[in-house]
Design a protein around this motif. Structure first.
Motif, PDB file in Angstrom:
ATOM      1  N   ALA A  12       9.983  32.626   2.715  1.00 22.61           N
ATOM      2  CA  ALA A  12      10.054  31.165   3.128  1.00 22.61           C
ATOM      3  C   ALA A  12       8.780  30.476   3.085  1.00 22.61           C
ATOM      4  CB  ALA A  12      10.569  31.196   4.663  1.00 22.61           C
ATOM      5  N   LEU A  13       7.726  30.960   3.208  1.00 22.50           N
ATOM      6  CA  LEU A  13       6.085  30.220   3.103  1.00 22.50           C
ATOM      7  C   LEU A  13       6.095  29.982   1.671  1.00 22.50           C
ATOM      8  CD1 LEU A  13       3.808  29.283   4.410  1.00 22.50           C
ATOM      9  CD2 LEU A  13       2.795  31.465   4.511  1.00 22.50           C
ATOM     10  N   LEU A  14       6.301  30.953   0.793  1.00 21.28           N
ATOM     11  CA  LEU A  14       5.956  31.313  -0.590  1.00 21.28           C
ATOM     12  C   LEU A  14       6.970  29.836  -1.306  1.00 21.28           C
ATOM     13  CD1 LEU A  14       5.718  34.748  -1.832  1.00 21.28           C
ATOM     14  CD2 LEU A  14       3.838  33.046  -1.596  1.00 21.28           C
ATOM     15  N   VAL A  15       8.033  29.872  -0.954  1.00 23.95           N
ATOM     16  CA  VAL A  15       9.116  28.680  -1.361  1.00 23.95           C
ATOM     17  C   VAL A  15       8.623  27.222  -0.776  1.00 23.95           C
ATOM     18  CG1 VAL A  15      11.402  27.750  -1.229  1.00 23.95           C
ATOM     19  CG2 VAL A  15      10.966  30.349  -1.487  1.00 23.95           C
ATOM     20  N   ALA A  16       8.106  27.409   0.556  1.00 19.81           N
ATOM     21  CA  ALA A  16       7.424  26.096   1.023  1.00 19.81           C
ATOM     22  C   ALA A  16       6.437  25.659   0.264  1.00 19.81           C
ATOM     23  CB  ALA A  16       7.279  26.390   2.252  1.00 19.81           C
ATOM     24  N   MET A  17       5.255  26.290  -0.097  1.00 17.95           N
ATOM     25  CA  MET A  17       4.059  26.233  -1.080  1.00 17.95           C
ATOM     26  C   MET A  17       4.644  25.603  -2.510  1.00 17.95           C
ATOM     27  SD  MET A  17       1.145  28.664  -0.028  1.00 17.95           S
ATOM     28  CE  MET A  17       2.020  30.289  -0.211  1.00 17.95           C
ATOM     29  N   VAL A  18       5.682  26.318  -2.986  1.00 19.61           N
ATOM     30  CA  VAL A  18       5.994  26.016  -4.270  1.00 19.61           C
ATOM     31  C   VAL A  18       6.696  24.485  -4.188  1.00 19.61           C
ATOM     32  CG1 VAL A  18       7.817  26.260  -6.085  1.00 19.61           C
ATOM     33  CG2 VAL A  18       6.373  28.226  -5.131  1.00 19.61           C
ATOM     34  N   SER A  19       7.550  24.249  -3.085  1.00 20.38           N
ATOM     35  CA  SER A  19       8.118  23.212  -3.000  1.00 20.38           C
ATOM     36  C   SER A  19       7.250  22.018  -2.782  1.00 20.38           C
ATOM     37  CB  SER A  19       9.283  23.056  -1.565  1.00 20.38           C
ATOM     38  OG  SER A  19       9.776  21.868  -1.376  1.00 20.38           O
ATOM     39  N   ILE A  20       6.099  22.204  -2.022  1.00 22.38           N
ATOM     40  CA  ILE A  20       5.077  21.331  -1.619  1.00 22.38           C
ATOM     41  C   ILE A  20       4.465  20.720  -3.250  1.00 22.38           C
ATOM     42  CG2 ILE A  20       2.852  20.803  -0.968  1.00 22.38           C
ATOM     43  CD1 ILE A  20       3.799  22.377   1.685  1.00 22.38           C
ATOM     44  N   GLN A  21       4.125  21.562  -3.974  1.00 23.58           N
ATOM     45  CA  GLN A  21       3.440  21.545  -5.133  1.00 23.58           C
ATOM     46  C   GLN A  21       4.449  20.965  -6.064  1.00 23.58           C
ATOM     47  OE1 GLN A  21       0.067  21.528  -5.193  1.00 23.58           O
ATOM     48  NE2 GLN A  21      -0.089  22.347  -3.326  1.00 23.58           N
ATOM     49  N   ALA A  22       5.618  21.269  -6.181  1.00 28.13           N
ATOM     50  CA  ALA A  22       6.646  20.715  -7.213  1.00 28.13           C
ATOM     51  C   ALA A  22       6.808  19.253  -6.835  1.00 28.13           C
ATOM     52  CB  ALA A  22       7.733  21.423  -6.973  1.00 28.13           C
TER      53      ALA A  22
END
Length: 289
Positions: A12-22
């Motif tokens: 969940a945290l990794l997807v959140a970080m990818v989401s923010i940078q995307a």
């Protein structure tokens, strides 16, 4: 079962970080139409609307003293995001993310009393030095872009300190209330830059996408991670965000970085991981929106 309970919050945290940078990458698509100022206003405005619908902040009871800390929290949130988007108009996403990350890193170092932190300070300083526009080669970064990223980093460091106080006082309503105030703070900048173009229906899909990727989706996923991960694990994983930003810039924006700039990002990430592993566990503040 135990493995799943560990992988879920990490994922969940990794997807959140990818989401923010995307989200930051897609935000650049709005820059030609409304500028960084207008993009910030759209992102925070729609983000505030999304979080308001989810968190229902009107139920919060706010004292006069808490209004002051909430107002400061919102102002810092707005200006931090504005400076970050302004930096993206001049320097690559991965570089901006790395420079901005020195803000919370500085807070972590300043709140620790361990001698080993001097090593992490030195690593971060070396990384930052490699990123500063000290030469005139083709790889040199725009100094104004670097300055905006440093201001965003100072804002993020301040956000960590103020956000903890605001969160303790106001609870789950804090992100929505803070983003509403932040949107109001940056709205005049957006209107001055873009004017009536902010109301263009053609911009709505991208603006909603940026708001969702940068605010609504990562907030929900971070709540899953924060409830299940130890603070040190959370901090170590979030230290990878500059690298994720660089990869997002490469894949989405085709921003290729030279080897020295990748090395600089690596040094800052190493300093962040080292600092996280060295400090005593404390309550963690979510990433800025």
């Amino acid at each position: 079962m135990k493995l799943a309970s560990i992988l879920l919050p990490i994922g969940a945290l990794l997807v959140a970080m990818v989401s923010i940078q995307a989200g930051a990458s897609f935000a650049k698509a709005l820059f030609p139409a409304v500028g960084a100022e207008g993009t910030t206003a759209l992102r925070l405005g729609f983000g505030a609307l999304m979080l308001t619908l989810v968190l229902r902040p009107w139920r919060a009871r706010i004292s006069r003293a808490n209004w002051r800390i909430l107002a400061l929290y919102g102002v810092v949130l707005g200006l931090m995001n504005l400076c970050y988007y302004m930096s993206l108009t001049r320097i690559p996403l991965g570089i901006a993310a790395a420079i901005e990350f020195t803000g919370p890193l500085a807070v972590a170092v300043c709140t620790s009393r361990r001698r080993i932190d001097l090593i992490w300070v030195a690593l971060a300083a070396c990384g930052l030095l490699l990123l500063l526009p000290l030469d005139t080669s083709s790889d040199a970064l725009d100094p104004i872009g670097v300055l905006y990223a440093l201001l965003a980093g100072a804002g993020w460091g301040t956000y960590v300190i103020i956000g903890k106080r605001a969160g303790n006082a106001l609870g789950s309503a804090t992100p929505a209330l803070g983003m509403i105030i932040g949107a109001l703070v940056v709205l005049p900048f957006g209107v001055a830059q873009a004017g009536i173009a902010l109301l263009s229906p053609a911009l709505l899909p991208t603006a909603l996408l940026v708001a969702a990727l940068s605010s609504a989706i990562p907030f929900a996923l971070e709540m899953v991670a924060l409830r299940r991960l130890p603070p040190q694990t959370y901090g170590t994983l979030t230290s990878m965000e500059p690298a994720i930003g660089a990869l997002a810039g490469l894949v989405i924006l085709h921003e290729a970085l030279p080897v020295m700039q990748w090395l600089a990002i690596g040094l800052i990430i190493s300093a962040s991981i080292g600092t996280t592993l060295a400090i005593r566990p404390e309550p963690v503040v979510p990433l800025p929106d």
